[in-house]
Design an enzyme around this catalytic site. Structure first.
Site, PDB file in Angstrom:
ATOM      1  N   PRO A 319       0.853  -1.195   0.000  1.00 54.50           N
ATOM      2  CA  PRO A 319       0.000   0.000   0.000  1.00 54.50           C
ATOM      3  C   PRO A 319       0.887   1.242   0.000  1.00 54.50           C
ATOM      4  O   PRO A 319       1.792   1.356   0.829  1.00 54.50           O
ATOM      5  CB  PRO A 319      -0.797  -0.126   1.307  1.00 54.50           C
ATOM      6  CG  PRO A 319       0.017  -1.025   2.181  1.00 54.50           C
ATOM      7  CD  PRO A 319       0.760  -1.951   1.264  1.00 54.50           C
ATOM      8  N   CYS A 406       3.350   2.935   9.768  1.00 52.06           N
ATOM      9  CA  CYS A 406       3.517   4.295   9.241  1.00 52.06           C
ATOM     10  C   CYS A 406       4.389   5.114  10.192  1.00 52.06           C
ATOM     11  O   CYS A 406       4.060   5.254  11.377  1.00 52.06           O
ATOM     12  CB  CYS A 406       2.161   4.970   9.053  1.00 52.06           C
ATOM     13  SG  CYS A 406       2.300   6.637   8.340  1.00 52.06           S
ATOM     14  N   LYS A 446       0.476  -5.043   9.082  1.00 50.51           N
ATOM     15  CA  LYS A 446       1.769  -4.621   8.527  1.00 50.51           C
ATOM     16  C   LYS A 446       2.498  -3.826   9.601  1.00 50.51           C
ATOM     17  O   LYS A 446       1.942  -2.887  10.163  1.00 50.51           O
ATOM     18  CB  LYS A 446       1.566  -3.767   7.273  1.00 50.51           C
ATOM     19  CG  LYS A 446       2.851  -3.317   6.607  1.00 50.51           C
ATOM     20  CD  LYS A 446       2.546  -2.549   5.322  1.00 50.51           C
ATOM     21  CE  LYS A 446       3.833  -2.201   4.561  1.00 50.51           C
ATOM     22  NZ  LYS A 446       4.580  -1.107   5.208  1.00 50.51           N
ATOM     23  N   GLY A 518       9.845  -7.169   3.832  1.00 49.61           N
ATOM     24  CA  GLY A 518       9.896  -6.005   2.951  1.00 49.61           C
ATOM     25  C   GLY A 518      11.101  -5.142   3.256  1.00 49.61           C
ATOM     26  O   GLY A 518      11.572  -5.083   4.387  1.00 49.61           O
ATOM     27  N   ASP A 520      14.022  -2.778   0.489  1.00 51.38           N
ATOM     28  CA  ASP A 520      15.167  -2.701  -0.436  1.00 51.38           C
ATOM     29  C   ASP A 520      15.171  -3.747  -1.549  1.00 51.38           C
ATOM     30  O   ASP A 520      16.210  -3.958  -2.188  1.00 51.38           O
ATOM     31  CB  ASP A 520      16.502  -2.805   0.328  1.00 51.38           C
ATOM     32  CG  ASP A 520      16.629  -1.757   1.412  1.00 51.38           C
ATOM     33  OD1 ASP A 520      16.063  -0.670   1.247  1.00 51.38           O
ATOM     34  OD2 ASP A 520      17.289  -2.032   2.434  1.00 51.38           O
TER      35      ASP A 520
END
Length: 678
Positions: A319, A406, A446, A518, A520
């Site tokens: 997202p 976030c 996440k 997740g 790079d």
């Protein structure tokens, strides 16, 4: 030129393509991640509260500093001040009903003109949308029509009968009617000289299944939300249970394992089970209470009513705020993305009936596995928001993701996003409640490795998320909130977290939940090496997809694609087509598409063609020196000047209006005059 002569961290470009070995400025991905169009009134926000700029050298009282800080925040609205994307409208605004050949019920009281002739006389000339065969890799990059097919109609000077409308070509009908900027593609001149709109019924019928977006929320539903008349009984029952247990659901209380399981005891579940199906009749029924046997101990909640997620080996597009819109997701699906997730939405804004927030749940039929992501700080926001979303999007939503990663200040300081990493009890109540409210729609989470560097906490939290709280899948970005993008992602720690989750599942005899890593991942080699070393079920791709959307093709083919400039231009054309279908083909829709296309180009220019590199694969954090491409188009697509991105947009969307400006998220990217760019 030898690779060793490059400064450390510089992309090793072959000497014949080099202009200078001095690396260009590093794009500020932290600033980009913190830029959003749907937080705090859908503007950027910089919440540092500094008063230094305005009253330097003066001693201010506490009250004065607080007042000044508030005024500064109101005036600046974020690090990228000036990112204002005003709507560009027609000089003469035609009524929508008249534009589509219908009768306006407001008559002379309508605030728009009903004079179609006057509108067409003032309307700018049609844009000519090029076909794929019109694209070339030498200037002007899009072949112009030969003189004998140029428009020459004195009666309708603004209409180009040789153009095609991307919306009409896909759907057999253009809902913008006479207001469409590609009008000549779906209009004909009647015997009386009046323009008549054309509808292709056969194409329209096929498009109803293959092209029609879903998850539209009607105006009446939004009104009910704004007036707080929308009922969410499952959430109300759950929140009442939390209060009855003596805890304040809005505060960060460290819940124990027993706490989480108490919320899911059979009696509590039975009291709201009929509502999980969102069936009005079932809500009136009282199910029989289950009395557990006295000699049988309580067992952990296993969420057996949930759909199991079989995601192992699938590619997952992260997202992405602002840039992860529906047209971009469609593009990534074309190149091999299996799982897509909408932009982060704020639970509070969903509950307030924000039209902008509800647009984030729109889904295209090509998205085979689609979810949306919610951010919020407490159960009283996230649980009812999830219940409403699950009801309104029933059948068209495969999962709901909780944002616990976030890092931006505005989100973190409200207790949302990565702040939830340090509030395990509250997060548990959120996931448990959302599981109840969403029925059989799975809840995923996440998260990041932790909040502060050197204090990773995900290895403790992740096993609880699956076994105690009922999360159906987990995604771990291998960085802390504090770290942002300053260091490489920690894939060794991701492996440690995967092992911790699997050990807990084996200990409690639970089915494994998908775990995605997740950070790079920028090449097929990166992907498969990390898949093997970290034991994850898949890797979520974010920045890598923004810079090279074809990365999903590389992953599936297990090879690096030396994509040509002509192929990249075709990708841009496809994005423009998807944008017009989603945002609209009228003046406002064209320039909204232009804005998001330029946003996409502000990432794609960072791609260094692998045919120019001394060594492979390319690395996401390498800084590119100044270079020329293998042809003029490749050079243009590598330009860091935002005016060149606008120039590329004009190949597909026509000249940008004088009043339209574009300021990139990455301030360092715009080497031209910032003032001229807004």
């Amino acid at each position: 030129m030898a690779t060793a002569s490059f400064p450390l961290g510089t992309a090793p470009i072959k000497s014949e393509f080099l202009i200078s070995i001095v690396p260009r400025d590093v794009p500020d991905d932290d600033a980009a991640e913190g830029s959003t169009n749907h937080i705090n009134g859908r503007q950027n926000e910089n919440s540092n509260g500094s008063a230094q700029d305005a009253e330097e050298g003066k001693k201010l009282s506490g009250a004065q500093r607080r007042k000044l800080s508030k005024e500064e925040r109101k005036a600046k609205r974020g690090a990228n001040k000036g990112r204002r994307f005003q709507k560009v409208r027609d000089e003469v605004e035609l009524c929508w009903k008249i534009a589509n050949g219908k009768t306006c019920e407001f008559g002379s009281e309508c605030r728009f003109t009903h004079d179609a002739s006057a509108y067409l006389a003032a309307k700018p000339r049609d844009v000519r949308f090029p076909s794929a065969s019109d694209l070339i890799n030498e200037p002007p990059f899009v072949q112009s029509p030969s003189p004998d097919v140029e428009m020459a109609d004195a009666k309708h000077p603004s209409v180009d009968f040789k153009t095609s409308c991307p919306v009409f070509e896909k759907t057999g009908e253009c809902k913008h009617g006479l207001k469409c900027r590609f009008l000549g593609g779906h209009v004909r001149e009647g015997e009386d000289g009046i323009l008549e709109l054309v509808v292709d019924e056969e194409k329209k019928g096929r498009a109803a299944v293959a092209e029609a977006e879903v998850n539209f929320i009607d105006a009446n539903t939004l009104k009910m939300l704004r007036t707080k008349k929308y009922l969410h009984p499952v959430s109300d029952a759950y929140l009442k249970e939390l209060q009855a247990k003596g805890g304040d659901e809005g505060k960060d209380t460290k819940a124990s394992k027993t706490d989480a399981q108490l919320a899911l005891e059979p009696d509590a579940e039975a009291s709201i089970a009929p509502q999980l199906a969102f069936d009005a009749e079932a809500k009136q029924e009282t199910p029989q209470e289950e009395t557990p046997q006295e000699d049988t101990p309580d067992v952990p909640f296993r969420a057996i009513e949930k759909k199991r997620l079989h995601w192992s080996g699938k590619t997952y597009l992260a997202p992405l705020t602002t840039v992860g819109n529906l047209p971009f997701r469609r593009l990534c699906v074309d190149y091999g993305a299996d799982i897509t997730c909408g932009e982060m939405g704020l639970a509070m804004s969903f509950l307030q009936g924000s039209k902008e927030e509800w647009s984030l749940v729109r889904r295209h039929p090509s998205e085979s596995i689609f979810g949306m992501q919610l951010a919020g700080s407490k159960p009283s926001l996230l649980v009812p928001a999830a219940e409403i979303i699950g009801r309104e999007c029933a059948g068209n939503l495969d999962f709901v993701d909780v944002n616990c990663g976030c890092p931006i200040d505005l989100v973190y300081r409200t207790g949302s996003g990565s702040a939830l990493l340090d509030a395990a009890g509250k997060l548990g109540k959120i996931v448990v409640g959302m599981n109840k409210a969403l029925g059989d729609i799975p809840v995923t989470v996440k998260l990041r490795t932790g909040v502060k560097d050197g204090r990773n906490t995900a290895h403790k939290l992740m096993p609880r998320l699956g076994s105690e709280f009922g999360a159906s899948a987990l995604t771990l970005h291998g960085r802390t909130r504090q770290q942002r993008y300053t260091k490489l992602a920690d894939w060794d720690y991701i492996k440690l977290c995967v092992d911790a989750v699997r050990a807990r599942e084996a200990e409690e005899d639970l089915p494994p939940v998908p775990i995605f890593g997740g950070g790079d991942c920028f090449s097929s080699e990166d992907y498969w090496r990390r898949m093997e070393s970290s034991a994850v079920d898949g890797i979520m791709i974010g920045r890598g997809a923004l810079i090279k959307p074809w990365i999903f093709t590389e992953i599936k083919e297990r090879s690096e694609w030396d994509i040509s400039s002509r192929e990249r231009l075709e990708l841009i054309r496809k994005y423009a087509e998807y944008g017009l279908n989603h945002f609209g083909s009228d003046t406002a829709g064209v320039n909204t598409t232009r804005r998001y296309l330029c946003e996409a180009l502000s990432f794609q220019y960072r791609y260094i063609p692998i045919g120019l590199l001394e060594t492979l694969p390319g690395r996401i954090n390498d800084r590119a020196p100044a270079f020329r491409g293998r042809d003029e188009l490749e050079t243009l697509l590598a330009s860091a000047d935002s005016r060149d991105w606008v120039r590329v947009s004009e190949m597909f969307l026509g000249p940008a209006p004088e009043s339209w400006t574009f300021t990139p998220k990455h301030k360092s990217n715009a080497y031209g005059s910032e003032e001229s760019q807004g």
